[in-house]
Design a protein around this motif. Structure first.
Motif, mmCIF file in Angstrom:
data_model
loop_
_atom_site.group_PDB
_atom_site.id
_atom_site.type_symbol
_atom_site.label_atom_id
_atom_site.label_comp_id
_atom_site.label_asym_id
_atom_site.label_seq_id
_atom_site.Cartn_x
_atom_site.Cartn_y
_atom_site.Cartn_z
ATOM 1 N N GLY A 34 42.373 34.075 40.921
ATOM 2 C CA GLY A 34 41.550 34.504 39.808
ATOM 3 C C GLY A 34 40.085 34.479 40.192
ATOM 4 N N LEU A 35 39.314 35.350 39.596
ATOM 5 C CA LEU A 35 37.881 35.416 39.826
ATOM 6 C C LEU A 35 37.221 35.666 38.478
ATOM 7 C CD1 LEU A 35 36.216 35.279 42.492
ATOM 8 C CD2 LEU A 35 36.074 37.761 42.413
ATOM 9 N N SER A 36 36.115 34.977 38.208
ATOM 10 C CA SER A 36 35.439 35.198 36.934
ATOM 11 C C SER A 36 35.002 36.655 36.833
ATOM 12 C CB SER A 36 34.230 34.275 36.799
ATOM 13 O OG SER A 36 33.185 34.680 37.665
ATOM 14 N N LEU A 67 51.022 38.246 45.049
ATOM 15 C CA LEU A 67 50.763 39.095 43.891
ATOM 16 C C LEU A 67 51.356 38.494 42.610
ATOM 17 C CD1 LEU A 67 49.730 41.742 42.651
ATOM 18 C CD2 LEU A 67 51.887 42.810 43.341
ATOM 19 N N GLU A 68 52.642 38.139 42.655
ATOM 20 C CA GLU A 68 53.343 37.737 41.436
ATOM 21 C C GLU A 68 53.090 36.290 41.036
ATOM 22 O OE1 GLU A 68 57.418 38.664 42.167
ATOM 23 O OE2 GLU A 68 57.019 40.811 42.525
ATOM 24 N N ASN A 69 52.852 35.416 42.006
ATOM 25 C CA ASN A 69 52.693 33.993 41.687
ATOM 26 C C ASN A 69 51.237 33.568 41.524
ATOM 27 O OD1 ASN A 69 55.415 34.263 42.425
ATOM 28 N ND2 ASN A 69 55.527 32.155 43.146
ATOM 29 N N PHE A 70 50.307 34.414 41.981
ATOM 30 C CA PHE A 70 48.910 33.998 41.933
ATOM 31 C C PHE A 70 48.006 35.042 41.259
ATOM 32 C CE2 PHE A 70 50.780 31.534 45.365
ATOM 33 C CZ PHE A 70 50.317 30.258 45.081
ATOM 34 N N ALA A 71 48.023 36.280 41.739
ATOM 35 C CA ALA A 71 47.108 37.298 41.194
ATOM 36 C C ALA A 71 47.451 37.652 39.751
ATOM 37 C CB ALA A 71 47.118 38.545 42.075
ATOM 38 N N GLN A 72 48.699 37.963 39.486
ATOM 39 C CA GLN A 72 49.088 38.361 38.125
ATOM 40 C C GLN A 72 48.894 37.240 37.101
ATOM 41 O OE1 GLN A 72 53.044 39.925 38.886
ATOM 42 N NE2 GLN A 72 52.300 42.037 38.882
ATOM 43 N N PRO A 73 49.320 35.994 37.376
ATOM 44 C CA PRO A 73 49.090 34.921 36.393
ATOM 45 C C PRO A 73 47.616 34.680 36.091
ATOM 46 C CG PRO A 73 50.758 34.245 37.967
ATOM 47 C CD PRO A 73 50.175 35.529 38.482
ATOM 48 N N ALA A 74 46.716 34.995 37.041
ATOM 49 C CA ALA A 74 45.285 34.772 36.815
ATOM 50 C C ALA A 74 44.749 35.642 35.688
ATOM 51 C CB ALA A 74 44.502 35.035 38.103
ATOM 52 N N THR A 75 45.420 36.759 35.390
ATOM 53 C CA THR A 75 44.947 37.653 34.327
ATOM 54 C C THR A 75 45.206 37.080 32.935
ATOM 55 O OG1 THR A 75 47.055 38.865 34.227
ATOM 56 C CG2 THR A 75 45.399 39.661 35.790
ATOM 57 N N ASN A 77 44.094 34.343 31.870
ATOM 58 C CA ASN A 77 42.813 33.786 31.434
ATOM 59 C C ASN A 77 41.903 34.941 31.012
ATOM 60 O OD1 ASN A 77 40.223 32.711 31.200
ATOM 61 N ND2 ASN A 77 40.434 31.365 32.969
ATOM 62 N N PRO A 78 41.483 34.996 29.746
ATOM 63 C CA PRO A 78 40.690 36.146 29.272
ATOM 64 C C PRO A 78 39.328 36.273 29.953
ATOM 65 C CG PRO A 78 40.724 34.390 27.623
ATOM 66 C CD PRO A 78 41.716 34.007 28.676
ATOM 67 N N ASN A 79 38.889 35.211 30.616
ATOM 68 C CA ASN A 79 37.578 35.238 31.270
ATOM 69 C C ASN A 79 37.665 35.510 32.767
ATOM 70 O OD1 ASN A 79 36.138 34.538 28.854
ATOM 71 N ND2 ASN A 79 36.847 32.429 29.128
ATOM 72 N N SER A 80 38.853 35.817 33.264
ATOM 73 C CA SER A 80 38.991 36.028 34.704
ATOM 74 C C SER A 80 39.711 37.330 35.006
ATOM 75 C CB SER A 80 39.716 34.848 35.362
ATOM 76 O OG SER A 80 41.107 34.977 35.241
ATOM 77 N N VAL A 81 39.580 37.745 36.259
ATOM 78 C CA VAL A 81 40.236 38.942 36.776
ATOM 79 C C VAL A 81 41.219 38.487 37.850
ATOM 80 C CG1 VAL A 81 39.876 41.112 38.021
ATOM 81 C CG2 VAL A 81 38.199 40.359 36.325
ATOM 82 N N GLY A 82 42.410 39.073 37.860
ATOM 83 C CA GLY A 82 43.374 38.769 38.915
ATOM 84 C C GLY A 82 43.069 39.604 40.143
ATOM 85 N N ILE A 83 42.854 38.925 41.277
ATOM 86 C CA ILE A 83 42.499 39.613 42.516
ATOM 87 C C ILE A 83 43.635 39.466 43.520
ATOM 88 C CG2 ILE A 83 40.847 39.817 44.418
ATOM 89 C CD1 ILE A 83 39.637 40.490 41.731
ATOM 90 N N PHE A 84 44.089 40.597 44.049
ATOM 91 C CA PHE A 84 45.096 40.617 45.103
ATOM 92 C C PHE A 84 44.409 41.086 46.383
ATOM 93 C CE2 PHE A 84 48.558 43.123 47.271
ATOM 94 C CZ PHE A 84 49.224 42.014 47.767
ATOM 95 N N PHE A 85 44.089 40.130 47.259
ATOM 96 C CA PHE A 85 43.426 40.445 48.519
ATOM 97 C C PHE A 85 44.451 40.915 49.551
ATOM 98 C CE2 PHE A 85 40.195 37.337 46.944
ATOM 99 C CZ PHE A 85 39.077 38.150 47.034
ATOM 100 N N VAL A 86 44.145 42.023 50.226
ATOM 101 C CA VAL A 86 44.918 42.492 51.375
ATOM 102 C C VAL A 86 43.979 42.432 52.571
ATOM 103 C CG1 VAL A 86 46.194 44.408 52.396
ATOM 104 C CG2 VAL A 86 46.327 43.996 49.926
ATOM 105 N N MET A 87 44.274 41.552 53.518
ATOM 106 C CA MET A 87 43.347 41.272 54.608
ATOM 107 C C MET A 87 43.918 41.758 55.941
ATOM 108 S SD MET A 87 42.455 37.361 53.522
ATOM 109 C CE MET A 87 41.825 36.961 51.879
ATOM 110 N N ARG A 140 43.205 43.981 33.997
ATOM 111 C CA ARG A 140 42.332 43.103 34.798
ATOM 112 C C ARG A 140 43.038 42.622 36.069
ATOM 113 N NH1 ARG A 140 41.809 38.755 32.408
ATOM 114 N NH2 ARG A 140 42.981 39.117 30.489
ATOM 115 N N LEU A 141 43.734 43.528 36.720
ATOM 116 C CA LEU A 141 44.403 43.223 37.984
ATOM 117 C C LEU A 141 43.910 44.211 39.032
ATOM 118 C CD1 LEU A 141 46.547 41.449 39.404
ATOM 119 C CD2 LEU A 141 48.256 43.170 38.770
ATOM 120 N N TRP A 142 43.337 43.692 40.107
ATOM 121 C CA TRP A 142 42.686 44.546 41.101
ATOM 122 C C TRP A 142 43.125 44.170 42.518
ATOM 123 C CZ3 TRP A 142 38.787 48.296 40.018
ATOM 124 C CH2 TRP A 142 38.451 48.393 38.665
ATOM 125 N N GLN A 143 43.174 45.196 43.359
ATOM 126 C CA GLN A 143 43.439 44.984 44.784
ATOM 127 C C GLN A 143 42.134 45.162 45.560
ATOM 128 O OE1 GLN A 143 46.901 46.857 46.581
ATOM 129 N NE2 GLN A 143 45.751 47.324 48.454
#
Length: 346
Positions: A34-36, A67-75, A77-87, A140-143
């Motif tokens: 999650g990211l504010s 994606l499913e266990n970390f990025a999606q659940p972060a959304t 929180n109404p004050n955060s954005v779910g971020i899926f990093f591909v590195m 609020r889910l972004w790659q």
């Protein structure tokens, strides 16, 4: 704590050397978090630039878990954005930069399923792409696609050299105050500048310390104090400096910024225009300060709803920044983002 960090870094380095033969030359890892909303907006404005993970960086070879266990659940929180990093990782770059990483899947929470890769601190990436992920439950889910880089990257070298030069624009103890402001410690910078002002022995020092104190109060949102100090500094500079001196232009520019933040746009416009007139006389045509003034005036026009004039000034600012600033500079990215947003309004 310092001992623990150093020990962990050394341990990762040793394991990295042991595992090198088992790791492909190029591969991808993933991270969900999650990211504010505020921090995410800043990230979007630096697309094409660089970002650093200043802590030990835990990633995974398993796309679904990230994606499913970390990025999606972060959304949730109404004050955060779910971020899926591909590195994208190039092991040759990591070796050259002494950026060690280690496969720790067997000791992680998900054991072998996650294929966890742990990077040491201060790993640096280029932000390649930022795209929204279509999800029926949230918008609020972004790659975010990243590529590992470092001092073999010409753009990175130019950017760090320029930022280092920017950080030395103030000398002595005043520079320390400048660093404190950058670190978000305006109260400490205020205390330092008050001491320096009390001990000032020349008009130049008094004008500079009043100016720097004004910057502190402006950052703290105490605009009446900031305005008073900027005007006091300007009064000294008018007496001590020749007409159209760049320092006078800086004073008018900062006074304009205070008025802008106070919502007094007509006064801000007059100060910004005065600053720009002086800069056109005193500075070369592609000086970064001119770009700042064009951007400031463009922002005023934006608040007045005059978007065609806004676009004209933003484009003048961007033209200069592309000439004088290195690729990936945050200021260039900010102006490009402002132009994109403006065009959506027009």
């Amino acid at each position: 704590m310092g001992f623990f960090i150093r020990h962990l870094h050394q341990h990762i380095t040793e394991l990295h050397q042991e595992q090198q033969g088992n790791i492909p030359t190029n591969f991808q890892v993933f991270r969900g978090q999650g990211l504010s909303i505020e921090d995410f907006e800043k990230m979007k404005k630096t697309k094409g630039g660089f970002m650093s993970f200043n802590n030990f960086l835990s990633t995974s070879r398993n796309l679904e878990i990230s994606l499913e266990n970390f990025a999606q659940p972060a959304t949730q929180n109404p004050n955060s954005v779910g971020i899926f990093f591909v590195m994208n990782i190039d092991t040759a770059v990591c070796t050259k930069l002494s950026t060690p990483f280690v496969e720790v899947g067997q000791v992680g929470y998900y054991k072998g399923d996650e294929e966890e890769i742990l990077f040491s601190t201060h790993t640096i990436f280029r932000i390649d792409r930022i795209e929204q992920i279509k999800d029926r439950n949230t918008d609020r889910l972004w790659q975010v696609n990243l590529t590992i880089v470092g001092n073999q990257d010409d753009d990175f070298n130019k950017l760090t050299a320029h930022l280092r030069k920017e950080s030395t624009c103030v000398a002595g103890w005043a520079r320390f105050g400048h660093i404190l402001i950058k670190l978000g410690e305006p109260e400490k910078a205020e205390h330092l500048y008050l001491i320096l002002l009390e001990k000032a022995t020349s008009d130049k020092q008094r004008s500079n310390y009043n100016f720097l104190l004004g910057t502190v109060y402006s950052n703290m949102g105490e605009y009446s104090k900031a305005l008073s100090l900027y005007e006091r500094s300007l009064g000294i500079r008018k007496t001590a400096l020749p007409p159209n001196h760049p320092d006078l232009a800086s004073s008018y520019g900062n006074i304009g910024s205070v008025y802008y933040n106070m919502g007094e746009y007509s006064k801000a416009f007059l100060s910004y225009e005065r600053s720009l007139e002086m800069q056109k006389i005193a500075l070369p045509p592609n000086h970064p300060d001119l770009a700042s003034s064009y951007g400031n005036i463009g922002s005023v026009y934006s608040h007045m709803g005059e978007y065609s004039k806004t676009l004209s000034y933003y484009e003048k600012a961007l033209q200069i920044k592309k000439i004088v600033l290195p690729p990936g500079h945050p200021s260039t990215a900010l102006t490009e983002s402002n132009i994109e947003l403006l065009k959506k309004k027009m």
